[in-house]
Design a protein around this motif. Structure first.
Motif, PDB file in Angstrom:
ATOM      1  N   LYS A  22       0.932  -1.067   0.117  1.00 15.64           N
ATOM      2  CA  LYS A  22      -0.011   0.117  -0.090  1.00 15.64           C
ATOM      3  C   LYS A  22       0.828   1.416   0.066  1.00 15.64           C
ATOM      4  CE  LYS A  22      -3.592  -0.207   2.858  1.00 15.64           C
ATOM      5  NZ  LYS A  22      -4.394   0.157   4.069  1.00 15.64           N
ATOM      6  N   CYS A  23       0.518   2.208  -0.834  1.00 17.83           N
ATOM      7  CA  CYS A  23       1.522   3.420  -0.963  1.00 17.83           C
ATOM      8  C   CYS A  23       1.043   4.200   0.326  1.00 17.83           C
ATOM      9  CB  CYS A  23       0.902   4.378  -2.217  1.00 17.83           C
ATOM     10  SG  CYS A  23       1.487   6.014  -2.062  1.00 17.83           S
ATOM     11  N   SER A  24       1.984   4.681   1.187  1.00 18.97           N
ATOM     12  CA  SER A  24       1.978   5.336   2.179  1.00 18.97           C
ATOM     13  C   SER A  24       1.456   6.629   2.279  1.00 18.97           C
ATOM     14  CB  SER A  24       3.521   5.467   2.844  1.00 18.97           C
ATOM     15  OG  SER A  24       3.914   4.009   3.242  1.00 18.97           O
ATOM     16  N   CYS A  25       1.136   7.180   1.114  1.00 18.89           N
ATOM     17  CA  CYS A  25       0.723   8.373   0.863  1.00 18.89           C
ATOM     18  C   CYS A  25      -0.889   8.276   0.431  1.00 18.89           C
ATOM     19  CB  CYS A  25       1.289   9.183  -0.366  1.00 18.89           C
ATOM     20  SG  CYS A  25       0.625  10.767  -0.569  1.00 18.89           S
ATOM     21  N   CYS A  26      -1.127   7.697  -0.809  1.00 19.72           N
ATOM     22  CA  CYS A  26      -2.666   7.635  -0.855  1.00 19.72           C
ATOM     23  C   CYS A  26      -3.374   6.298  -0.364  1.00 19.72           C
ATOM     24  CB  CYS A  26      -2.676   7.746  -2.384  1.00 19.72           C
ATOM     25  SG  CYS A  26      -1.930   6.071  -3.425  1.00 19.72           S
ATOM     26  N   HIS A  27      -2.470   5.319  -0.029  1.00 17.67           N
ATOM     27  CA  HIS A  27      -3.302   4.266   0.795  1.00 17.67           C
ATOM     28  C   HIS A  27      -3.898   3.202  -0.302  1.00 17.67           C
ATOM     29  CE1 HIS A  27      -2.197   5.819   4.734  1.00 17.67           C
ATOM     30  NE2 HIS A  27      -3.114   7.118   4.185  1.00 17.67           N
ATOM     31  N   THR A  28      -3.301   3.477  -1.782  1.00 15.37           N
ATOM     32  CA  THR A  28      -3.953   2.572  -2.764  1.00 15.37           C
ATOM     33  C   THR A  28      -2.760   1.444  -2.813  1.00 15.37           C
ATOM     34  OG1 THR A  28      -4.948   4.261  -3.673  1.00 15.37           O
ATOM     35  CG2 THR A  28      -4.453   2.416  -5.089  1.00 15.37           C
ATOM     36  N   TYR A  29      -3.075   0.052  -3.157  1.00 12.95           N
ATOM     37  CA  TYR A  29      -2.205  -0.931  -3.351  1.00 12.95           C
ATOM     38  C   TYR A  29      -1.761  -0.896  -4.666  1.00 12.95           C
ATOM     39  CZ  TYR A  29      -2.913  -3.507   0.868  1.00 12.95           C
ATOM     40  OH  TYR A  29      -2.534  -4.020   2.458  1.00 12.95           O
ATOM     41  N   GLY A  30      -0.355  -1.312  -4.941  1.00 12.42           N
ATOM     42  CA  GLY A  30       0.316  -1.312  -6.035  1.00 12.42           C
ATOM     43  C   GLY A  30       1.033  -2.575  -5.982  1.00 12.42           C
ATOM     44  N   PHE A  37       6.983   1.796  -4.918  1.00 15.30           N
ATOM     45  CA  PHE A  37       8.582   1.496  -4.771  1.00 15.30           C
ATOM     46  C   PHE A  37       9.065   1.697  -3.261  1.00 15.30           C
ATOM     47  CE2 PHE A  37       7.729   2.750  -9.305  1.00 15.30           C
ATOM     48  CZ  PHE A  37       8.319   1.710  -9.829  1.00 15.30           C
ATOM     49  N   CYS A  38       9.990   0.824  -3.021  1.00 11.05           N
ATOM     50  CA  CYS A  38      10.168   1.240  -1.559  1.00 11.05           C
ATOM     51  C   CYS A  38      11.124   2.262  -1.356  1.00 11.05           C
ATOM     52  CB  CYS A  38      10.686  -0.290  -0.857  1.00 11.05           C
ATOM     53  SG  CYS A  38      11.005  -0.269   0.809  1.00 11.05           S
ATOM     54  N   CYS A  39      10.993   3.029  -0.125  1.00  6.73           N
ATOM     55  CA  CYS A  39      12.072   3.904   0.322  1.00  6.73           C
ATOM     56  C   CYS A  39      13.533   3.263   0.443  1.00  6.73           C
ATOM     57  CB  CYS A  39      11.567   4.381   1.705  1.00  6.73           C
ATOM     58  SG  CYS A  39      12.904   5.484   2.310  1.00  6.73           S
ATOM     59  N   SER A  40      14.351   3.877  -0.058  1.00  7.69           N
ATOM     60  CA  SER A  40      15.966   3.459   0.077  1.00  7.69           C
ATOM     61  C   SER A  40      16.572   3.479   1.387  1.00  7.69           C
ATOM     62  CB  SER A  40      16.696   3.955  -0.980  1.00  7.69           C
ATOM     63  OG  SER A  40      16.816   5.443  -0.729  1.00  7.69           O
ATOM     64  N   VAL A  41      16.038   4.049   2.357  1.00  5.70           N
ATOM     65  CA  VAL A  41      16.682   4.124   3.507  1.00  5.70           C
ATOM     66  C   VAL A  41      16.463   2.728   4.203  1.00  5.70           C
ATOM     67  CG1 VAL A  41      16.525   5.088   6.018  1.00  5.70           C
ATOM     68  CG2 VAL A  41      16.181   6.438   3.910  1.00  5.70           C
ATOM     69  N   LYS A  42      17.529   2.052   4.507  1.00  7.02           N
ATOM     70  CA  LYS A  42      17.524   0.963   5.294  1.00  7.02           C
ATOM     71  C   LYS A  42      16.515   0.567   6.433  1.00  7.02           C
ATOM     72  CE  LYS A  42      20.545  -2.919   6.961  1.00  7.02           C
ATOM     73  NZ  LYS A  42      21.785  -3.443   7.097  1.00  7.02           N
ATOM     74  N   PHE A  47       6.398   2.218   1.119  1.00  5.25           N
ATOM     75  CA  PHE A  47       6.274   2.139  -0.318  1.00  5.25           C
ATOM     76  C   PHE A  47       5.305   3.545  -0.721  1.00  5.25           C
ATOM     77  CE2 PHE A  47       7.353  -1.834   0.668  1.00  5.25           C
ATOM     78  CZ  PHE A  47       8.247  -2.623  -0.502  1.00  5.25           C
ATOM     79  N   PHE A  48       5.874   3.969  -1.983  1.00  2.00           N
ATOM     80  CA  PHE A  48       5.314   5.133  -2.465  1.00  2.00           C
ATOM     81  C   PHE A  48       5.124   5.014  -4.319  1.00  2.00           C
ATOM     82  CE2 PHE A  48       7.219   6.431   1.258  1.00  2.00           C
ATOM     83  CZ  PHE A  48       6.161   7.452   1.838  1.00  2.00           C
ATOM     84  N   HIS A  49       3.892   5.724  -4.334  1.00  2.00           N
ATOM     85  CA  HIS A  49       3.909   5.671  -6.207  1.00  2.00           C
ATOM     86  C   HIS A  49       4.765   6.724  -6.352  1.00  2.00           C
ATOM     87  CE1 HIS A  49      -0.105   4.033  -5.295  1.00  2.00           C
ATOM     88  NE2 HIS A  49       0.052   3.347  -6.287  1.00  2.00           N
ATOM     89  N   GLU A  50       5.317   6.761  -7.731  1.00  2.00           N
ATOM     90  CA  GLU A  50       6.261   8.004  -7.820  1.00  2.00           C
ATOM     91  C   GLU A  50       5.375   9.205  -7.999  1.00  2.00           C
ATOM     92  OE1 GLU A  50       9.697   7.448 -11.154  1.00  2.00           O
ATOM     93  OE2 GLU A  50       8.410   5.836 -11.495  1.00  2.00           O
TER      94      GLU A  50
END
Length: 96
Positions: A22-30, A37-42, A47-50
């Protein structure tokens, strides 16, 4: 979860198993690495849509990654597997 997994048992969430988040912004699954895409911070795991990242003016770099079909090794092909190069966004999410 019906119960906490034991410490010697590796637990994987349903979203990871299904390859979707689920996108952490719009809460829609992708679909992972296609729609979201997953944040690059370890250890972040968000996850977020572009397009959602663009709303926060997050700096996004594009990296080329070599990938293979996930089950390619298991199916035992006579021909050697050929890696595919795909472009993926790399970013630090707004939570950081």
């Amino acid at each position: 979860l019906p119960a906490m997994p034991t410490t010697d048992e590796k637990w994987i969430c349903n979203d990871c198993t299904e390859g979707r988040h689920k996108c952490s912004c719009c809460h829609t699954y992708g679909v992972d690495n296609d729609d979201v895409f997953c944040c690059s911070v370890k250890g972040c795991g968000l996850f977020f849509h572009e397009s959602c990242l663009n709303m926060f003016n997050v700096e996004v770099e594009v990296e080329n990654v070599e990938v293979r079909h996930p089950n390619e090794e298991e199916h035992g092909s006579d021909s050697p597997s050929i890696p595919h190069i795909v472009s993926r966004p790399r970013f630090k999410c707004p939570a950081h």
